[in-house]
Motif scaffolding. Structure first.
Motif, PDB file in Angstrom:
ATOM      1  N   ILE A 177       0.852  -1.186   0.000  1.00 38.79           N
ATOM      2  CA  ILE A 177       0.000   0.000   0.000  1.00 38.79           C
ATOM      3  C   ILE A 177       0.888   1.236   0.000  1.00 38.79           C
ATOM      4  CG2 ILE A 177      -1.761   1.286   1.269  1.00 38.79           C
ATOM      5  CD1 ILE A 177      -2.723  -1.377   2.426  1.00 38.79           C
ATOM      6  N   ALA A 178       0.840   1.997  -1.090  1.00 42.52           N
ATOM      7  CA  ALA A 178       1.690   3.180  -1.207  1.00 42.52           C
ATOM      8  C   ALA A 178       0.948   4.449  -0.783  1.00 42.52           C
ATOM      9  CB  ALA A 178       2.175   3.335  -2.648  1.00 42.52           C
ATOM     10  N   THR A 179      -0.361   4.491  -0.986  1.00 37.93           N
ATOM     11  CA  THR A 179      -1.131   5.695  -0.724  1.00 37.93           C
ATOM     12  C   THR A 179      -2.482   5.349  -0.128  1.00 37.93           C
ATOM     13  OG1 THR A 179      -0.152   6.588  -2.760  1.00 37.93           O
ATOM     14  CG2 THR A 179      -1.918   7.871  -1.752  1.00 37.93           C
ATOM     15  N   TRP A 180      -2.847   6.064   0.944  1.00 44.99           N
ATOM     16  CA  TRP A 180      -4.181   5.997   1.529  1.00 44.99           C
ATOM     17  C   TRP A 180      -4.896   7.262   1.097  1.00 44.99           C
ATOM     18  CZ3 TRP A 180      -5.089   1.701   4.808  1.00 44.99           C
ATOM     19  CH2 TRP A 180      -3.949   0.973   5.158  1.00 44.99           C
ATOM     20  N   GLN A 181      -6.019   7.138   0.372  1.00 45.20           N
ATOM     21  CA  GLN A 181      -6.691   8.313  -0.186  1.00 45.20           C
ATOM     22  C   GLN A 181      -8.137   8.394   0.294  1.00 45.20           C
ATOM     23  OE1 GLN A 181      -6.069   9.211  -4.367  1.00 45.20           O
ATOM     24  NE2 GLN A 181      -8.220   9.758  -4.608  1.00 45.20           N
ATOM     25  N   VAL A 182      -8.568   9.621   0.627  1.00 43.33           N
ATOM     26  CA  VAL A 182      -9.965   9.826   1.030  1.00 43.33           C
ATOM     27  C   VAL A 182     -10.604  10.908   0.168  1.00 43.33           C
ATOM     28  CG1 VAL A 182      -9.644   9.139   3.438  1.00 43.33           C
ATOM     29  CG2 VAL A 182      -9.242  11.514   2.784  1.00 43.33           C
ATOM     30  N   VAL A 183     -11.911  10.786  -0.025  1.00 39.79           N
ATOM     31  CA  VAL A 183     -12.707  11.875  -0.589  1.00 39.79           C
ATOM     32  C   VAL A 183     -13.490  12.485   0.563  1.00 39.79           C
ATOM     33  CG1 VAL A 183     -14.470  12.529  -2.255  1.00 39.79           C
ATOM     34  CG2 VAL A 183     -12.882  10.679  -2.801  1.00 39.79           C
ATOM     35  N   LEU A 184     -13.351  13.785   0.760  1.00 39.91           N
ATOM     36  CA  LEU A 184     -14.005  14.492   1.865  1.00 39.91           C
ATOM     37  C   LEU A 184     -14.997  15.528   1.344  1.00 39.91           C
ATOM     38  CD1 LEU A 184     -10.898  15.346   4.114  1.00 39.91           C
ATOM     39  CD2 LEU A 184     -12.452  13.417   4.363  1.00 39.91           C
ATOM     40  N   GLU A 185     -16.168  15.595   1.975  1.00 41.88           N
ATOM     41  CA  GLU A 185     -17.083  16.723   1.735  1.00 41.88           C
ATOM     42  C   GLU A 185     -16.946  17.666   2.924  1.00 41.88           C
ATOM     43  OE1 GLU A 185     -21.051  16.015   0.562  1.00 41.88           O
ATOM     44  OE2 GLU A 185     -20.451  15.009  -1.276  1.00 41.88           O
ATOM     45  N   ILE A 186     -16.324  18.823   2.684  1.00 42.38           N
ATOM     46  CA  ILE A 186     -15.999  19.758   3.753  1.00 42.38           C
ATOM     47  C   ILE A 186     -17.040  20.872   3.829  1.00 42.38           C
ATOM     48  CG2 ILE A 186     -14.321  21.541   4.423  1.00 42.38           C
ATOM     49  CD1 ILE A 186     -12.135  19.693   3.482  1.00 42.38           C
ATOM     50  N   THR A 187     -17.525  21.149   5.041  1.00 40.18           N
ATOM     51  CA  THR A 187     -18.506  22.210   5.257  1.00 40.18           C
ATOM     52  C   THR A 187     -17.828  23.403   5.921  1.00 40.18           C
ATOM     53  OG1 THR A 187     -20.263  20.588   5.534  1.00 40.18           O
ATOM     54  CG2 THR A 187     -20.692  22.794   6.383  1.00 40.18           C
ATOM     55  N   PHE A 188     -18.023  24.626   5.359  1.00 41.83           N
ATOM     56  CA  PHE A 188     -17.467  25.817   6.008  1.00 41.83           C
ATOM     57  C   PHE A 188     -18.509  26.918   5.988  1.00 41.83           C
ATOM     58  CE2 PHE A 188     -16.388  28.181   2.093  1.00 41.83           C
ATOM     59  CZ  PHE A 188     -16.359  27.146   1.172  1.00 41.83           C
ATOM     60  N   VAL A 189     -18.561  27.695   7.056  1.00 41.09           N
ATOM     61  CA  VAL A 189     -19.578  28.723   7.238  1.00 41.09           C
ATOM     62  C   VAL A 189     -19.242  29.957   6.394  1.00 41.09           C
ATOM     63  CG1 VAL A 189     -20.683  30.225   8.934  1.00 41.09           C
ATOM     64  CG2 VAL A 189     -20.000  27.908   9.555  1.00 41.09           C
ATOM     65  N   LEU A 190     -20.259  30.539   5.766  1.00 38.12           N
ATOM     66  CA  LEU A 190     -20.103  31.812   5.057  1.00 38.12           C
ATOM     67  C   LEU A 190     -20.483  32.936   6.009  1.00 38.12           C
ATOM     68  CD1 LEU A 190     -21.718  30.936   1.606  1.00 38.12           C
ATOM     69  CD2 LEU A 190     -19.324  30.834   2.279  1.00 38.12           C
ATOM     70  N   ASP A 191     -19.650  33.977   6.100  1.00 37.24           N
ATOM     71  CA  ASP A 191     -20.004  35.058   7.023  1.00 37.24           C
ATOM     72  C   ASP A 191     -21.049  35.969   6.393  1.00 37.24           C
ATOM     73  OD1 ASP A 191     -18.747  36.774   5.286  1.00 37.24           O
ATOM     74  OD2 ASP A 191     -16.925  36.965   6.491  1.00 37.24           O
ATOM     75  N   ASP A 192     -21.422  37.012   7.134  1.00 36.03           N
ATOM     76  CA  ASP A 192     -22.550  37.829   6.685  1.00 36.03           C
ATOM     77  C   ASP A 192     -22.186  38.844   5.624  1.00 36.03           C
ATOM     78  OD1 ASP A 192     -24.111  36.427   8.376  1.00 36.03           O
ATOM     79  OD2 ASP A 192     -23.855  37.826  10.023  1.00 36.03           O
ATOM     80  N   ALA A 193     -20.900  39.143   5.512  1.00 34.65           N
ATOM     81  CA  ALA A 193     -20.497  40.068   4.461  1.00 34.65           C
ATOM     82  C   ALA A 193     -20.651  39.382   3.117  1.00 34.65           C
ATOM     83  CB  ALA A 193     -19.045  40.484   4.673  1.00 34.65           C
ATOM     84  N   GLY A 194     -20.550  40.176   2.096  1.00 36.42           N
ATOM     85  CA  GLY A 194     -20.759  39.622   0.768  1.00 36.42           C
ATOM     86  C   GLY A 194     -19.803  38.496   0.454  1.00 36.42           C
ATOM     87  N   ARG A 195     -18.512  38.676   0.784  1.00 34.86           N
ATOM     88  CA  ARG A 195     -17.535  37.758   0.228  1.00 34.86           C
ATOM     89  C   ARG A 195     -17.341  36.492   1.060  1.00 34.86           C
ATOM     90  NH1 ARG A 195     -12.415  37.896  -0.943  1.00 34.86           N
ATOM     91  NH2 ARG A 195     -12.483  39.775  -2.195  1.00 34.86           N
ATOM     92  N   SER A 196     -18.012  36.365   2.185  1.00 31.41           N
ATOM     93  CA  SER A 196     -17.948  35.142   2.997  1.00 31.41           C
ATOM     94  C   SER A 196     -16.649  35.008   3.750  1.00 31.41           C
ATOM     95  CB  SER A 196     -18.109  33.897   2.131  1.00 31.41           C
ATOM     96  OG  SER A 196     -16.864  33.494   1.631  1.00 31.41           O
ATOM     97  N   THR A 197     -16.457  33.857   4.355  1.00 33.62           N
ATOM     98  CA  THR A 197     -15.271  33.638   5.163  1.00 33.62           C
ATOM     99  C   THR A 197     -14.093  33.116   4.366  1.00 33.62           C
ATOM    100  OG1 THR A 197     -16.029  31.430   5.669  1.00 33.62           O
ATOM    101  CG2 THR A 197     -16.632  33.160   7.223  1.00 33.62           C
ATOM    102  N   GLU A 198     -14.233  32.969   3.066  1.00 38.19           N
ATOM    103  CA  GLU A 198     -13.082  32.503   2.304  1.00 38.19           C
ATOM    104  C   GLU A 198     -11.968  33.544   2.403  1.00 38.19           C
ATOM    105  OE1 GLU A 198     -13.457  29.798  -1.432  1.00 38.19           O
ATOM    106  OE2 GLU A 198     -14.969  31.360  -1.543  1.00 38.19           O
ATOM    107  N   SER A 199     -10.747  33.074   2.579  1.00 33.21           N
ATOM    108  CA  SER A 199      -9.619  33.991   2.590  1.00 33.21           C
ATOM    109  C   SER A 199      -9.359  34.455   1.168  1.00 33.21           C
ATOM    110  CB  SER A 199      -8.395  33.284   3.154  1.00 33.21           C
ATOM    111  OG  SER A 199      -7.945  32.334   2.218  1.00 33.21           O
ATOM    112  N   THR A 200      -8.334  35.268   0.991  1.00 34.76           N
ATOM    113  CA  THR A 200      -8.075  35.790  -0.353  1.00 34.76           C
ATOM    114  C   THR A 200      -7.655  34.701  -1.325  1.00 34.76           C
ATOM    115  OG1 THR A 200      -5.886  36.344   0.463  1.00 34.76           O
ATOM    116  CG2 THR A 200      -7.506  38.132   0.367  1.00 34.76           C
TER     117      THR A 200
END
Lengths: 81, 81, 81, 81, 81, 81, 81, 81, 81, 81, 81, 81
Positions: L54-77
């Motif tokens: 076994i060379a690689t252990w791989q996962v598929v993840l569904e990640i949830t992140f909160v959007l803030d109230d401003a227009g652009r959300s909590t995503e960084s630049t």
């Protein structure tokens, strides 16, 4: 294994000739805004009918593209996809 | 939004050349007996083998067609599909 | 391959003796109104209980029947199924 | 258990106010052409957006209706659904 | 109904031209090592991208082949598939 | 826990009397070529119709059989299943 | 509609003769500890093999039983199921 | 993280006005016999028709409730749900 | 085959170290209130994030436990699970 | 792209320490009888309980291995897997 | 068919009054950061309970929005969704 | 309930030691470009084999992140994820 994280995004793409042309169109569009596109899974295939003939071949694609090691990943400046 | 109800019906259709020809054949057959055919979802794709070669390309389609406002809908007099 | 299109319709059928009797009842009923019935897939099996005993064996069947080449298909004049 | 066979048919129905109105519209339309409608399963719920607002609430319904013992079933003369 | 048992095996097959060529390649390969191949279900369709273009069309196929009445079945001496 | 690995194989099996006879036929056939058959999951049940009557009861089975500790496993010399 | 809430519980049940006997055994067991059992859905069917023969027919059932209006529901004093 | 285990139970609940009232009824009934109810997932939505009108809105809910650290959990003395 | 009926119950369980610890915690909790626990299926695996780090490893388990032949089954007096 | 066809086979594998050990055991066993093993998908994870403790960690794996260009593929002489 | 590619993104949205308000909130939020929002599929519906009452109605939405022909698509400068 | 909208994004992540390390790597990468990451669902687990190990252990993840109230959300630049 420098870059070990990839992202999966879902798009729909259409063609008026065939499913395979719709897939090619979607991949081309993905490459215009994303770096590191590796592959795609054909999740769904539908046709739209106009005047009794197939007017549109449409696919839903799950596209995988590699994120690079820098913070911002391989996405180009246009985050459209 | 005068006609707000559509019906979904399932058919299987075959071709001896390709899946896309099987889809076109199925849509053509649906149009022969139904009015208002709007689109179709390709639910399944199978091939049948004869003497080691692909003899038949078969698809299962879920076809959507609009019902008109009158009682009897847009189905033509032949309710075959 | 003169008649290359078939239709799939869903019915539920019940028996007070067994699932297999429920399937036979459903097929018999389908043959009373449809021509060209080819097969059926057992989609679901449920039982209903009355006074602590199994009163009804019920199946959901997806029935496939061939459409002929004429416009109206192999359905008999009674379009009940 | 005189009438032991029922049929399941799939429709889509829309409303510009709510999912529950879309369901009521679909049931009403089914009753206009079918006898013996017993119930419906809400298979899918989607909304369509126009100018940034929800313009249409759409449901996919699997409707069950009883077939009577005569050959032609409980469908009325209009086989639209 | 002398031979009433069949086996289902899963393969993946690739082409650099189209999904249908990938299916044909997989069927050809199956016939090289198995007797009695009857059909195949297309379980999945994916594309691999190289330098922004579709390099590989890949399918996952579930292949059905009949087992004969003798002990060893219709598989040829090469059990590779 | 000397033998901790088992294999799962998929077969289809038919009978002209019942699903349970089809299952028994499939298990019997599996035992003719495999050692260590432990169980089976009934994945699908279908019937084929001939002249309006049920001609064939068919099942898809996922059969589990234990692999022994030697290299070649518990499969007999006939690898047909 | 005095009692409008029901509960669904999952059991597995086995028989050495048939799936239908396994279902009947499971329902009988459910009635021994629960009041108001209304029906069951056959979620899965498996067989266990012993010495090359089917030793056990096993089903997974989702059993629905009505809760009465009092606080404690229709469950008998033995909460075994 | 004193109480780290929760249980999931499935109920069906009905209302003659709306799905949301059916959900509220089910939650209220769950709270009558269980402590620590945290949330519910709407697994299915169906309607029952009477005389051509929607008579019952029914939901299937998967309800999650926290088990406390004592042996018997947060269930009240009435184990009805 | 004296005890031929088992029950399946669903729980969620959490750990702050690993999925396998969460599974062990869930099984331990089940054994505290149920007799005859035989096994569990890992239905889902999720993590919760706090301050950018994995704070909780959570699993959903479907636990199977045997019901004994007496009326009340193998559940202990504490019906918490 | 000399070898464009791969096969997928399903095995179950057990360990008394962890899921990851069970996966490693299954891969090791697959390599003992198959050439060209490329990867595996973890389809299911279950635990078996003995005397209230986890006795066995079991996985179901779908293993992919490449078929070579010769007729007989990359399987070694022991076709056990 | 100038703009033939759309993207699908998944969000969760909550309301303290109803599912339909949660959907409207999610669509409104999507329109604040995305251009060309066309529709949404309601993938899941859950409620959260506080002190025995429904405190939150939550939906998971798959939102489809059209990408324009320019490189960066119809997303506004705020890529928050 | 100031911030009531969250987004779900899908990534794949790999490790050469274990699935849990792959999950931690994916979460770490997500936190580098997104604000408000709340949790992740492990959608799929696969291993890649190299030279029989076994060379690689791989996962598929569904990640949830909160959007803030401003227009652009909590995503960084850096919109890389």
């Amino acid at each position: 294994m420098t870059s070990s994280v990839a992202r999966v995004t879902t798009i729909t793409s259409r063609s008026d000739t065939s499913f395979e042309d719709a897939i090619a169109t979607g991949i081309e569009r993905a490459n215009a805004t994303l770096r590191g596109v590796e592959g795609a899974w054909v999740k769904d295939q539908t046709v739209r009918i106009d005047d009794g003939r197939i007017a549109t071949w449409q696919v839903v694609l799950e596209i995988t593209f590699v994120l690079d090691d820098a913070g911002r990943s391989t996405e180009s400046t246009a985050p459209g996809l």
